[in-house]
Design an enzyme around this catalytic site. Structure first.
Site, PDB file in Angstrom:
ATOM      1  N   ARG A 156      -2.223  -9.515  11.460  1.00 35.78           N
ATOM      2  CA  ARG A 156      -1.214  -9.747  10.423  1.00 35.78           C
ATOM      3  C   ARG A 156      -0.539 -11.116  10.610  1.00 35.78           C
ATOM      4  NH1 ARG A 156      -3.934  -6.306   9.391  1.00 35.78           N
ATOM      5  NH2 ARG A 156      -3.497  -4.218   8.610  1.00 35.78           N
TER       6      ARG A 156
ATOM      7  N   SER B 168       2.596  -0.640   3.179  1.00 35.32           N
ATOM      8  CA  SER B 168       2.938  -0.417   4.583  1.00 35.32           C
ATOM      9  C   SER B 168       4.058  -1.363   4.985  1.00 35.32           C
ATOM     10  CB  SER B 168       1.714  -0.650   5.470  1.00 35.32           C
ATOM     11  OG  SER B 168       0.679   0.244   5.128  1.00 35.32           O
TER      12      SER B 168
ATOM     13  N   GLU C 184       6.434  -5.775   7.977  1.00 34.51           N
ATOM     14  CA  GLU C 184       5.283  -6.537   7.511  1.00 34.51           C
ATOM     15  C   GLU C 184       5.636  -7.447   6.340  1.00 34.51           C
ATOM     16  OE1 GLU C 184       0.806  -5.485   5.927  1.00 34.51           O
ATOM     17  OE2 GLU C 184       1.646  -4.332   7.581  1.00 34.51           O
TER      18      GLU C 184
END
Length: 350
Positions: free
Chosen positions: A167, A239, A335
């Site tokens: 990520r 998410s 995130e």
């Protein structure tokens, strides 16, 4: 609307999928070379700005963003040919990600199907190095095209130069604010091999019959649809927390204490933990704070229950993080990009 015209005091609520109330100073579109040059000039003048894609990875946590929002609107897809090993495809930054996955599969080029239904635009995908069900973007990218705002010309980052990690990428660090991603080149294998090792993907594909890119796309889409709320119905950004990565020794100690701990092998001998499982085990699934909450079907997702505010969300994030850290000694990180009232230069959001 070009960069020479703008919408002033723009409502940002419909421009990010979490749907919190927010307004920006103005909105401009980046749709071509002239727009990129105008953006570069505004940046040189020191004007505060934010680059925005489809708003699925950007959450506005303040009711007023004192900056100009530049929305990426570069469109187009092109087949570059086949070298016998891979099909090579170029997709411009403003294209919708899921529609791009559907297009590649429909054309017979497998490789992106595990990444189906990830919200956002193509230009944002390298920033986060998006991933799902055992596949990350770095596994399929050959190059990232960008406009260098400092020298006002196009440049190309090869795979190594993107510095992809979990990520993460150079576009979140050293390259942040200097470049606008304009297009992404993908290398999709001619000898396609399905990735079926995560969740119940293999079972879903088996139920559909043969193992093909089309059926894998259908299976992943069905799983995500079942787990993820529709942002049009319940505001969310997918998410919300990254799956934390810990060292092997820490993971072993955690498994000894919590034998059912959900974990997967990660790079360099490390271990990836399932953030959703950690949150659920803290009893937070369905937890509500003000106008936001932890989704009742999937603890990894935070949702706007209709009257949520940025303050509510920040308090909930802190509560979830502290709960997980107290129980497991692990810090889980958001995130999406949480944008305050005054934003420094950023790379495109999704």
């Amino acid at each position: 609307m070009s960069a020479l015209t703008a919408t002033h005091s723009v409502d940002l609520q419909p421009l990010h999928t979490f749907g919190l109330p927010a307004r920006a100073r103005e909105l401009r579109l980046l749709g071509g070379q002239s727009d990129l040059l105008a953006f570069a000039r505004a940046r040189q003048e020191g004007q505060p700005f934010l680059l925005l894609g489809e708003g699925s990875n950007t959450v506005f946590t303040s009711p007023l963003v004192d900056a100009t929002v530049w929305k990426v609107a570069l469109k187009g897809r092109r087949y570059l040919g086949c070298d016998g090993v891979c099909h090579h495809v170029r997709v411009w930054a403003g294209e919708n990600w899921h529609q791009t996955v559907e297009w590649t599969v429909a054309m017979g080029w497998g490789g992106l199907e595990n990444l189906a239904l990830i919200p956002g635009c193509v230009g944002a995908s390298p920033v986060q190095n998006i991933g799902a069900y055992g596949v990350e973007l770095k596994d399929r990218v050959s190059a990232v095209h960008a406009f260098d705002l400092d020298v006002q010309k196009e440049c190309i980052f090869n795979l190594d130069e993107c510095e992809f990690a979990y990520r993460d990428s150079i576009f979140k660090h050293a390259a942040q604010g200097r470049y606008v991603i304009t297009a992404v080149d993908f290398a999709l294998p001619v000898q396609w091999q399905p990735v079926l090792g995560y969740g119940d993907v293999a079972q879903r594909v088996a139920e559909l019959g043969s193992v093909t890119p089309v059926n894998l796309l259908k299976a992943v889409s069905a799983i995500r649809t079942q787990k993820l709320p529709d942002p049009a119905v319940l505001g969310n950004s997918g998410s919300f927390f990254k799956n934390p990565i810990v060292g092997a020794a820490q993971a072993k100690a955690l498994v000894q204490r919590f034998p059912n701990l959900v974990n997967y092998p990660a790079d360099h001998g490390q271990v990836k933990l399932a953030a959703g499982w950690l949150i659920e085990q803290c009893g937070l699934k369905g937890h509500v704070l003000g106008g936001v909450g932890v989704y009742s079907r999937q603890a990894l997702i935070l949702v706007n229950l209709g009257q949520g505010s940025g303050s509510d969300l920040l308090q909930l994030v802190q509560h979830v993080q502290s709960s997980v850290q107290r129980k497991y000694g692990v810090l889980i990180e958001p995130e999406p990009n949480l944008i305050p009232g005054f934003s420094e230069a950023t790379t495109p959001g999704t």
